[in-house]
Design an enzyme around this catalytic site. Structure first.
Site, PDB file in Angstrom:
ATOM      1  N   LEU A   6      37.326  31.338  39.171  1.00  0.00           N
ATOM      2  CA  LEU A   6      36.423  31.044  38.333  1.00  0.00           C
ATOM      3  C   LEU A   6      35.244  31.668  38.582  1.00  0.00           C
ATOM      4  CD1 LEU A   6      37.070  27.073  39.120  1.00  0.00           C
ATOM      5  CD2 LEU A   6      38.316  28.607  37.244  1.00  0.00           C
ATOM      6  N   ARG A  35      39.654  50.812  39.765  1.00  0.00           N
ATOM      7  CA  ARG A  35      40.137  49.527  38.870  1.00  0.00           C
ATOM      8  C   ARG A  35      40.206  50.090  37.500  1.00  0.00           C
ATOM      9  NH1 ARG A  35      36.586  44.975  36.051  1.00  0.00           N
ATOM     10  NH2 ARG A  35      38.263  43.361  35.743  1.00  0.00           N
ATOM     11  N   ASP A  65      24.714  30.864  33.319  1.00  0.00           N
ATOM     12  CA  ASP A  65      24.597  30.776  34.637  1.00  0.00           C
ATOM     13  C   ASP A  65      24.825  29.534  35.055  1.00  0.00           C
ATOM     14  OD1 ASP A  65      24.059  30.701  37.469  1.00  0.00           O
ATOM     15  OD2 ASP A  65      23.085  32.799  37.247  1.00  0.00           O
ATOM     16  N   MET A  66      26.079  29.264  35.929  1.00  0.00           N
ATOM     17  CA  MET A  66      26.464  28.107  36.161  1.00  0.00           C
ATOM     18  C   MET A  66      25.451  27.416  37.052  1.00  0.00           C
ATOM     19  SD  MET A  66      29.032  26.315  35.439  1.00  0.00           S
ATOM     20  CE  MET A  66      29.614  24.545  35.705  1.00  0.00           C
ATOM     21  N   ASN A 126      34.455  50.816  40.271  1.00  0.00           N
ATOM     22  CA  ASN A 126      34.930  49.861  39.197  1.00  0.00           C
ATOM     23  C   ASN A 126      33.799  50.494  37.991  1.00  0.00           C
ATOM     24  OD1 ASN A 126      34.854  48.106  37.309  1.00  0.00           O
ATOM     25  ND2 ASN A 126      34.637  46.241  38.697  1.00  0.00           N
ATOM     26  N   HIS A 131      42.855  39.885  36.216  1.00  0.00           N
ATOM     27  CA  HIS A 131      41.954  39.462  37.427  1.00  0.00           C
ATOM     28  C   HIS A 131      43.190  39.556  38.442  1.00  0.00           C
ATOM     29  CE1 HIS A 131      38.870  36.592  35.398  1.00  0.00           C
ATOM     30  NE2 HIS A 131      38.384  37.864  35.766  1.00  0.00           N
ATOM     31  N   GLU A 183      38.353  41.552  45.890  1.00  0.00           N
ATOM     32  CA  GLU A 183      39.074  42.756  45.158  1.00  0.00           C
ATOM     33  C   GLU A 183      38.921  44.082  45.373  1.00  0.00           C
ATOM     34  OE1 GLU A 183      39.264  41.425  40.605  1.00  0.00           O
ATOM     35  OE2 GLU A 183      37.173  40.511  41.400  1.00  0.00           O
ATOM     36  N   ASN A 230      32.338  34.342  35.980  1.00  0.00           N
ATOM     37  CA  ASN A 230      31.865  34.289  34.553  1.00  0.00           C
ATOM     38  C   ASN A 230      32.930  34.689  33.792  1.00  0.00           C
ATOM     39  OD1 ASN A 230      29.632  34.611  32.666  1.00  0.00           O
ATOM     40  ND2 ASN A 230      30.047  36.510  32.447  1.00  0.00           N
ATOM     41  N   ARG A 290      32.816  33.317  27.048  1.00  0.00           N
ATOM     42  CA  ARG A 290      34.079  33.126  25.901  1.00  0.00           C
ATOM     43  C   ARG A 290      34.474  31.970  25.713  1.00  0.00           C
ATOM     44  NH1 ARG A 290      36.662  37.340  30.391  1.00  0.00           N
ATOM     45  NH2 ARG A 290      35.595  39.290  29.736  1.00  0.00           N
TER      46      ARG A 290
END
Length: 373
Positions: A186, A68, A258-259, A10, A157, A360, A188, A218
């Site tokens: 869900l 990717r 950052d959550m 990637n 995605h 992924e 970033n 975003r």
């Protein structure tokens, strides 16, 4: 399924993530990241050097390199062996993903030099979404302008959405062709997809990954006239791009992306953090309802990616209030981070809610091996 060993790459503009996947095993043989990349050829050489020194990896056993690639447009509908013509098309599609495709292509070319004897396969984020019907991907603008500049919904995605929707079918013990699923990726970056019978029929990201759900930096959905308004106040295209892609979403509303930090502030009573999470959940609920209507029903909802797998408070808020739609979350089952696939709905919920960790890299490996066979 064809088993084999693949090197998955990637390649971003300043980093190269890699993983060696033996599809006969669940855990990767090796993984890592090269950061602050100035030259992709040097970065790939660093990956090779690292893998040569890794006792878990036999470079000679690798049969394919899976890459990717973010944007495949409406050209690439599946994983594709890289040829000169494919490289040229990836380059052309760079206008639709200027932050991603050029870097992806640099990585492909560097890897082909480093591994000249191997098959190289491009796996496109957009490919899974090429099954969307025209009403789902068409924007209501002048059709000639849209055609000239290739303006339509492409999504992103896709590799994750494909992997997770197949995985949940196996978990519920039904053919994927029978299921109507909403996948909530869900992280970033965040996106929702309606998967009907194993095929993407609608998705939240659009021409670019900016549209749709609110994200770490975003904005997600916004009235286009807001940008026209700012433009008339003297804002440049670069400023608008920076605002929407890097200074919006959670960081725009809270100063944090950052959550984990946002949840700490939320629990401490921070009004900005509380509003931001409520906005986030509100939008996710809206897409769940929309996609239930689009598919004419719903069997499963799947949370995945960093926030989806680890933030039980987000999952709970997103699902609460949807009981009238047959969506009933179990707070006890939902509690905590989920490292393995977990059912979090009640036993009598008509719609099953799952947390399924995405993978992924494994999906790219499987597709690459199949394409190269």
């Amino acid at each position: 399924m064809t088993n084999g060993i693949a090197l998955v790459l990637n390649c971003g503009s300043s980093s190269v993530k890699y993983q060696v996947v033996d599809t006969a095993q669940e855990a990767p043989l090796a993984s890592g990241i090269v950061e602050r990349v100035q030259d992709h050829t040097e970065a790939i050489r660093e990956v090779m050097t690292t893998l040569e020194a890794d006792e878990n990896v036999d470079l000679a056993a690798i049969t394919v390199v899976g890459h990717r690639v973010v944007q495949g447009g409406d050209i690439f509908t599946e994983a594709t062996v890289v040829t000169e013509d494919v490289e040229a098309k990836i380059d052309e599609l760079g206008t639709l993903a200027p932050l991603h495709n050029p870097a992806n292509l640099k990585g492909i070319r560097a890897a082909k030099e480093a591994f000249p004897g191997l098959a190289h396969v491009a796996v496109f984020d957009t490919a899974f979404h090429t099954t969307m019907p025209a009403p789902a991907y068409t924007y209501a603008i002048d059709k000639d302008v849209a055609a000239q500049y290739k303006i339509r919904r492409y999504g992103a995605h896709g590799t994750s959405h494909a992997f997770v929707s197949q995985a949940v079918a196996e978990l519920v013990g039904r053919p994927v062709e029978e299921l109507k699923t909403v996948v909530l990726h869900l992280g970033n970056g965040a996106s929702a997809t309606a998967v009907d019978g194993g095929k993407s029929v609608d998705t939240s990201m659009g021409l670019t990954p900016l549209e749709g759900l609110m994200m770490g930096t975003r904005s997600g959905d916004i009235d286009p006239a807001a940008l026209i308004h700012l433009g008339r106040q003297g804002w440049t295209f670069d400023q608008l791009d920076d605002l929407l892609n890097r200074k919006s979403g959670f960081i725009g509303l809270t100063g944090m992306s950052d959550m984990r930090d946002i949840e700490t502030a939320f629990d401490a009573g921070n009004a900005d953090a509380q509003l931001a999470r409520h906005v986030y959940a509100h939008r996710i609920k809206g897409y769940v309802g929309k996609y239930m209507a689009v598919m004419g029903g719903l069997d499963t909802i799947v949370f995945t990616a960093g926030i989806g797998e680890n933030d039980s408070a987000v999952r709970l808020e997103c699902m609460q209030g949807l009981e009238g739609l047959g969506i009933v979350i179990d707070p006890e089952r939902n509690a905590g981070r989920k490292k393995v696939a977990t059912l979090i709905s009640t036993d009598d919920s008509p719609v099953q809610i799952w947390v399924v960790p995405t993978n992924e890299e494994r999906a790219i490996a499987l597709q690459s091996i199949a394409a190269a066979a």
